[in-house]
Each structure stands twice: as structure tokens, then as C-alpha cells.
Design a protein around this motif. Structure first.
Motif, PDB file in Angstrom:
ATOM      1  N   THR A 160      -2.399  13.213  -4.557  1.00  0.00           N
ATOM      2  CA  THR A 160      -2.149  11.778  -4.711  1.00  0.00           C
ATOM      3  C   THR A 160      -1.588  11.421  -6.079  1.00  0.00           C
ATOM      4  N   LEU A 161      -2.190  11.955  -7.135  1.00  0.00           N
ATOM      5  CA  LEU A 161      -1.798  11.575  -8.487  1.00  0.00           C
ATOM      6  C   LEU A 161      -0.368  11.992  -8.827  1.00  0.00           C
ATOM      7  N   SER A 162       0.151  13.012  -8.135  1.00  0.00           N
ATOM      8  CA  SER A 162       1.531  13.428  -8.418  1.00  0.00           C
ATOM      9  C   SER A 162       2.547  12.666  -7.577  1.00  0.00           C
ATOM     10  N   GLU A 163       2.072  11.816  -6.666  1.00  0.00           N
ATOM     11  CA  GLU A 163       2.963  11.072  -5.778  1.00  0.00           C
ATOM     12  C   GLU A 163       3.149   9.621  -6.195  1.00  0.00           C
ATOM     13  N   ILE A 164       2.201   9.057  -6.945  1.00  0.00           N
ATOM     14  CA  ILE A 164       2.238   7.623  -7.245  1.00  0.00           C
ATOM     15  C   ILE A 164       2.392   7.366  -8.736  1.00  0.00           C
ATOM     16  N   ASN A 165       2.947   6.219  -9.071  1.00  0.00           N
ATOM     17  CA  ASN A 165       2.966   5.742 -10.455  1.00  0.00           C
ATOM     18  C   ASN A 165       1.706   4.905 -10.662  1.00  0.00           C
ATOM     19  N   SER A 166       0.677   5.557 -11.177  1.00  0.00           N
ATOM     20  CA  SER A 166      -0.668   4.970 -11.217  1.00  0.00           C
ATOM     21  C   SER A 166      -0.709   3.615 -11.916  1.00  0.00           C
ATOM     22  N   ASP A 167      -0.030   3.484 -13.047  1.00  0.00           N
ATOM     23  CA  ASP A 167      -0.066   2.218 -13.789  1.00  0.00           C
ATOM     24  C   ASP A 167       0.526   1.084 -12.963  1.00  0.00           C
ATOM     25  N   TYR A 168       1.662   1.341 -12.329  1.00  0.00           N
ATOM     26  CA  TYR A 168       2.301   0.301 -11.517  1.00  0.00           C
ATOM     27  C   TYR A 168       1.436  -0.046 -10.311  1.00  0.00           C
ATOM     28  N   VAL A 199      -4.081   4.950   0.317  1.00  0.00           N
ATOM     29  CA  VAL A 199      -4.930   5.518   1.369  1.00  0.00           C
ATOM     30  C   VAL A 199      -4.296   6.798   1.898  1.00  0.00           C
ATOM     31  N   ARG A 200      -5.126   7.808   2.049  1.00  0.00           N
ATOM     32  CA  ARG A 200      -4.650   9.083   2.581  1.00  0.00           C
ATOM     33  C   ARG A 200      -4.697   9.039   4.111  1.00  0.00           C
ATOM     34  N   ARG A 201      -3.611   9.474   4.752  1.00  0.00           N
ATOM     35  CA  ARG A 201      -3.540   9.517   6.206  1.00  0.00           C
ATOM     36  C   ARG A 201      -4.271  10.738   6.761  1.00  0.00           C
ATOM     37  N   LEU A 202      -4.517  10.720   8.054  1.00  0.00           N
ATOM     38  CA  LEU A 202      -4.995  11.912   8.742  1.00  0.00           C
ATOM     39  C   LEU A 202      -3.878  12.936   8.871  1.00  0.00           C
ATOM     40  N   SER A 203      -2.640  12.473   8.959  1.00  0.00           N
ATOM     41  CA  SER A 203      -1.492  13.338   9.219  1.00  0.00           C
ATOM     42  C   SER A 203      -0.894  13.901   7.938  1.00  0.00           C
ATOM     43  N   GLY A 204      -0.078  14.949   8.104  1.00  0.00           N
ATOM     44  CA  GLY A 204       0.647  15.511   6.982  1.00  0.00           C
ATOM     45  C   GLY A 204       1.887  14.686   6.673  1.00  0.00           C
ATOM     46  N   SER A 248       0.844  -1.194   0.000  1.00  0.00           N
ATOM     47  CA  SER A 248       0.000   0.000   0.000  1.00  0.00           C
ATOM     48  C   SER A 248       0.878   1.242   0.000  1.00  0.00           C
ATOM     49  N   ILE A 249       0.281   2.348  -0.406  1.00  0.00           N
ATOM     50  CA  ILE A 249       0.938   3.650  -0.337  1.00  0.00           C
ATOM     51  C   ILE A 249       0.119   4.529   0.588  1.00  0.00           C
ATOM     52  N   LEU A 250       0.785   5.126   1.561  1.00  0.00           N
ATOM     53  CA  LEU A 250       0.127   5.988   2.527  1.00  0.00           C
ATOM     54  C   LEU A 250       0.455   7.434   2.157  1.00  0.00           C
ATOM     55  N   ILE A 251      -0.577   8.172   1.762  1.00  0.00           N
ATOM     56  CA  ILE A 251      -0.421   9.534   1.274  1.00  0.00           C
ATOM     57  C   ILE A 251      -0.619  10.527   2.414  1.00  0.00           C
ATOM     58  N   GLY A 252       0.236  11.552   2.492  1.00  0.00           N
ATOM     59  CA  GLY A 252       0.066  12.594   3.481  1.00  0.00           C
ATOM     60  C   GLY A 252      -1.207  13.386   3.233  1.00  0.00           C
ATOM     61  N   GLU A 271     -13.076   9.978  -2.977  1.00  0.00           N
ATOM     62  CA  GLU A 271     -13.059  11.399  -2.635  1.00  0.00           C
ATOM     63  C   GLU A 271     -11.964  11.714  -1.613  1.00  0.00           C
ATOM     64  N   TRP A 272     -11.806  10.837  -0.620  1.00  0.00           N
ATOM     65  CA  TRP A 272     -10.792  11.069   0.417  1.00  0.00           C
ATOM     66  C   TRP A 272      -9.391  10.800  -0.116  1.00  0.00           C
ATOM     67  N   ASN A 273      -9.208   9.731  -0.844  1.00  0.00           N
ATOM     68  CA  ASN A 273      -7.877   9.301  -1.252  1.00  0.00           C
ATOM     69  C   ASN A 273      -7.327  10.015  -2.489  1.00  0.00           C
ATOM     70  N   TYR A 274      -8.213  10.440  -3.376  1.00  0.00           N
ATOM     71  CA  TYR A 274      -7.760  11.092  -4.600  1.00  0.00           C
ATOM     72  C   TYR A 274      -8.308  12.509  -4.761  1.00  0.00           C
ATOM     73  N   GLY A 275      -9.604  12.681  -4.528  1.00  0.00           N
ATOM     74  CA  GLY A 275     -10.212  13.983  -4.714  1.00  0.00           C
ATOM     75  C   GLY A 275     -10.123  14.420  -6.161  1.00  0.00           C
ATOM     76  N   LYS A 276     -10.300  15.695  -6.384  1.00  0.00           N
ATOM     77  CA  LYS A 276     -10.267  16.237  -7.742  1.00  0.00           C
ATOM     78  C   LYS A 276      -8.827  16.470  -8.188  1.00  0.00           C
ATOM     79  N   SER A 277      -8.480  15.908  -9.319  1.00  0.00           N
ATOM     80  CA  SER A 277      -7.138  16.131  -9.859  1.00  0.00           C
ATOM     81  C   SER A 277      -7.009  17.586 -10.305  1.00  0.00           C
ATOM     82  N   PRO A 278      -5.957  18.279  -9.872  1.00  0.00           N
ATOM     83  CA  PRO A 278      -5.857  19.713 -10.148  1.00  0.00           C
ATOM     84  C   PRO A 278      -5.589  20.034 -11.616  1.00  0.00           C
TER      85      PRO A 278
END
Length: 331
Positions: free
Chosen positions: A47-55, A64-69, A38-42, A238-245
Motif C-alpha cells: 500500500t505505502l508504495s502505491e499511494i501519496n500518503s500526504d495527499y 481499502v485493500r480489495r479481495l482481488s489482485g 478512495s483508493i482501492l489497493i490490489g 492490518e488489512w489495508n496497510y500491514g507491516k511496511s517492508p
């Protein structure tokens, strides 16, 4: 303080467990947990700029997005996480030692195994200058949640492929890859110990150091409530990705306190939309800071006036208002 037993390998469930314990237990808590890949996102990251989506998709890696920064981290079954939930007013969090205080039990446990580790930078634990643990915090009223990851026998190749390597992240470090700056604890051990043996060792060590005598196992009712949180928050797109900027102004800056991505939509000179992403920490929700800028003219004079009473450190710890303004408009 009590030790909470959590044998789940589900990242969504494990983060929901943290939230459940934070909001429903008065006891101070120590917990160890292991995630499947898994990848834990701050909390403040794009999210989309932090992960290699295809892989990530092809290898069934949970995101999954964390509560923390803080920054994105990779977990697998060679990895372990630790959580402390304490009364924030008894945790020295107002000092620069706020993170180090919670890293210290891990460092002492490793020292007892003849592994020399140290706390470095703003939130890392390292061995021979290489990172094996990143730490992050989340504040909730009078509570503080501190958690960190421990690379014990992690698949570093998968880590490198799952996370994007950002040039901004390595500015002034002379290091060009993720794998070259991380290490596994197991490679520094003199004795053979698998992850679960190490988990038991760390559990017993921390319990003894903190005089923890109560071991709490989640009840069926606890699990029901945790699953409700998991489904309503941590499993949602919505929590893990939200709207891609997709904004007309984009800028990234690396500060001593972390990196920030500025995504701003400006219509007729007025900021109509803004999203701030990064691996920074802050006590207050970054959306509050974003709201103070909406509707403001995109110039130094008006933005300075809008931010004159803002305590920037509450939103991005260690950042000055001038630095923030520079990121907003490239002074």
C-alpha cells in the motif's frame, strides 16, 4: 442472476458487501456501486508504495485493500464500479477470455450509446487507446467475483496526485504520467448524461441482456452482517496497510503478467522473511508461495529445488518459475 441495489458511497462498506454476497448468496449477482474519494489497493500490493500518503491524508481519501489482485485504482463520485459474482465453473475462467467475458456487457452498453470501447491487455477497457476501466477477479471455492471500475467523470488531477507514478509501470510504453493514459467515458458521449443516469442505463442494459428480473435490496440484517465484516477486515489498518517492508534485498520486475516487488530478508544465507507485492493476478493466496521459500538458502540451486513442484501460474497468472527465480536472485 439477480441485481443487488447498493446505494452506499462508503468504500469499506462496499467491499464488505461484496464479501458478504460472495459467501452468503447462492444466486449469481450483478451490482453497481459508487465510492466517495478512495483508493482501492490490489490484494497483493504494498500500500505505502502505491499511494501519496500526504495527499491522501490531507484530502481525506479512504484507502481499502480489495479481495482481488491487480493494481491500485482511484475512485470518486465521478466513478462507478460493477460487480459480477458467478459460478466459477460456468464462467470460462480457464480461458484467456475470462476477464473479457465480464467486460463485454459494458462494451456493448457503450456501443449502444455510440461510444466505441474495446478490451485490451490483460484486464483493461479502453477508448481510443486510453484506459477508463480496470478489472480484477477473486476466487472463493466454487464462486468467482469479478469487478471493475468505470471512469465516467472522474477528477483526473486528483487521481494523478493520489497515486504514485511508478517508472516500472510505464516501461516500454513511452508514457510518463497516469493522466496521459486514462480517459473519462463522459468526454466521448454524444448526449449529456450524468453519472447516475449512466448508472441506470447500464443497469437496465445488463439486466435485459442477462434476463435479470429480480431486484434485491439489502435488509437491515444484511447491513448488520456487512458492517461486521467491514469493521473486522476492511476498516482495519492490518488489512489495508500491514507491516511496511524493510528488507535487505529489494528488487522490482515488470513482466507481461504484471509487476512484482521482491522484499527479502536474508540471515546467514537463509531467507528468513519475504514479502511479494504487485499488480498481478492469481487464484491461490500469495502467502502460500512465500511460505515455500522461507528457510531456504538464497541461491539458485536450493530455490529451484524448493519450487520444482510449484505451479507458478496458480499464484501469479502468466509467470514462469524461471522468471520468478530471476526476480528472487537476479540470475
Amino acid at each position: 442472476m439477480i441485481y443487488v441495489v447498493n446505494n452506499s458511497n462508503n468504500a469499506y462498506f462496499n467491499h464488505a458487501t461484496e464479501e458478504y454476497l460472495l459467501t452468503n448468496f447462492q444466486d449469481e449477482i450483478f451490482m453497481l456501486w459508487i465510492n466517495k474519494p478512495s483508493i482501492l489497493i490490489g490484494r497483493n500490493q504494498n500500500t505505502l508504495s502505491e499511494i501519496n500518503s500526504d495527499y491522501v491524508k490531507s484530502n481525506n481519501i479512504d484507502v481499502v485493500r480489495r479481495l482481488s489482485g491487480g493494481g491500485a485504482v482511484f475512485n470518486d463520485l465521478g466513478n462507478m464500479n460493477f460487480t459480477f459474482i458467478t459460478n466459477r465453473f460456468n464462467s470460462n475462467i480457464a480461458t484467456k477470455d475470462g476477464f473479457e467475458r465480464f467486460a463485454l456487457p459494458v462494451i456493448k452498453a457503450l456501443d449502444s450509446l455510440n461510444v466505441q470501447a474495446e478490451f485490451t491487455g490483460r484486464n483493461d477497457i479502453t477508448i481510443d487507446g486510453k484506459k477508463f476501466s480496470g478489472n480484477a477477479q477473486y476466487f472463493s471455492k466454487d464462486k468467482l467475483l469479478h469487478h471493475g471500475t468505470l471512469m465516467y467523470n472522474c477528477d483526473v488531477d486528483s487521481l494523478s496526485k493520489a497515486l504514485k507514478c511508478k517508472p516500472l509501470k510505464f516501461k516500454d510504453k513511452g508514457i510518463k504520467s497516469i493522466s496521459s493514459r486514462v480517459t473519462n467515458i463522459s468526454s466521448h458521449m454524444n448526449s449529456t448524461m450524468d453519472l447516475y443516469e449512466f448508472k441506470d442505463y447500464l443497469m437496465n442494459f445488463v439486466m435485459k441482456c442477462n434476463d435479470i428480473i429480480t431486484v434485491y435490496e439489502l435488509t437491515n440484517q444484511d447491513i448488520i452482517e456487512i458492517e461486521k465484516i467491514m469493521k473486522s477486515r476492511f476498516e482495519t489498518w492490518e488489512w489495508n496497510y500491514g507491516k511496511s517492508p524493510n528488507y535487505s534485498y529489494q528488487h522490482s520486475s515488470k513482466y507481461s503478467c504484471g509487476s512484482i516487488e521482491y522484499h527479502i530478508n536474508v540471515n546467514n544465507g537463509i531467507i528468513s522473511n519475504i514479502s511479494l507485492y504487485g499488480d498481478f493476478f492469481g487464484e491461490k493466496n500469495i502467502s502460500e508461495l512465500e511460505s515455500k521459500i522461507l528457510g531456504i538458502n538464497h541461491n539458485l540451486t536450493d530455490l529451484s529445488e524448493a519450487l520444482k513442484d510449484v505451479v507458478m501460474d496458480q499464484y501469479v497468472k502468466g509467470l514462469s518459475t524461471f522468471e520468478f527465480l530471476d526476480g528472487l536472485i537476479n540470475i
